[in-house]
Design a protein around this motif. Structure first.
Motif: not given
Ligand code: MLT
Length: 268
Positions: A134, A100, A219, A30-31, A153, A245, A192, A157, A95-97
């Motif tokens: 962002r 994506y 999230i 994740a990010f 953060m 998250h 993102l 999370l 996971l998350s980022m």
């Molecule tokens: C993550 O956990 O990677 C972030 O929440 C991704 C996001 O901010 O979209």
């Protein structure tokens, strides 16, 4: 667990940790974390998979690129990384980022995948407000560094119980964030913000897919995960009780059980 290993992909030095025997399972963090969030999977899934956890470019100990990479470029990079390690077909999770990137990889390189694990992630793009947040965050990081992100953060999370107070998980996640490179974090925020809406493409992903979500994920909430799964032709959903998250990190046993069942269901 094996020590950290290094290889080169597209001229960049990449750090990763790998462990276990079985089908290759690449997990994307994740990010703005790095491969360390997958510690519970490297040990807990080692009997059912060869678990490979790279640091995405610029994160952890992986070398950074000159500019930032888009989510699609990261997806191409992950595909190249797996091939450098000799895996023509593999199971990809994120996971998350990381999700994506995994989703983009499934759309761009689906034939190279045996299955997909999408954890605490979404197919939709950012709203205009989210993009704006962002950009403000990136401006703050450029001026002041990562201290505020590292302080704030983890509370978003982690599930409320773990986020409250200064427990081990909160301290550890905060420390990982504070160790990231500010330039990489800002580049990732841009990536993102720029990622496209993939919702309409979900129906074209004809891959066995496990959608995982922490029931206390604020999230990417469980309802959104269910809606994404409903559009995927071959998806099942695993809800992780009590987790936020960072479900894989917060509840590794439940997460690993779901992934183990999924891996065992895949055709050889
Ligand atoms: C993550 O956990 O990677 C972030 O929440 C991704 C996001 O901010 O979209």
């Amino acid at each position: 667990m094996r020590d950290i290993a290094y290889t080169r992909v597209d001229g960049l030095e990449v750090a990763y940790r790998a462990c276990g025997q079985g089908p290759a399972l690449v997990l994307l963090h994740a990010f703005p974390l790095d491969h360390r969030m997958w510690g519970g999977q490297l040990t807990g899934l080692a009997e059912v998979a060869h678990v490979i956890t790279p640091d995405l470019p610029g994160f952890g100990r992986s070398q950074a690129t000159d500019g930032h990479l888009s989510i699609d470029q990261l997806a191409d990079w992950v595909h190249a990384f797996a091939r450098v390690l000799g895996h023509e077909r593999f199971v990809l999770g994120g996971l998350s980022m990381g999700g994506y990137v995994a989703l983009s990889c499934a759309l761009r390189h689906g034939l190279g995948l045996r299955g997909l694990v999408l954890a605490d992630t979404r197919a939709g793009a950012d709203s205009e407000d989210a993009r704006e947040r962002r950009f403000l965050q990136a401006a703050h990081i450029r001026a002041n560094g990562l201290a505020q992100l590292a302080a704030d953060m983890p509370g978003h999370l982690l599930a409320p119980a773990a986020a409250a107070g200064l427990g081990h998980q909160r301290r550890q996640v905060s420390e990982w964030i504070s160790q990231a490179r500010p330039a990489t974090v800002c580049g990732a925020l841009q990536a993102l913000a720029d990622r496209p809406d993939q919702t309409a493409s979900l129906s074209t992903i004809d891959l066995p897919t496990l959608v995982v979500v922490g029931e206390a994920d604020s999230i990417t909430p469980a309802a959104e995960a269910e809606a994404m799964a409903a559009r995927l032709p071959q998806a099942r959903v695993a809800r992780i009780p009590g987790a936020g998250h960072l479900s894989a990190y917060e509840a590794p046993e439940a997460f690993n059980r779901a992934v183990t069942q999924f891996l065992q269901s895949l055709a050889p």
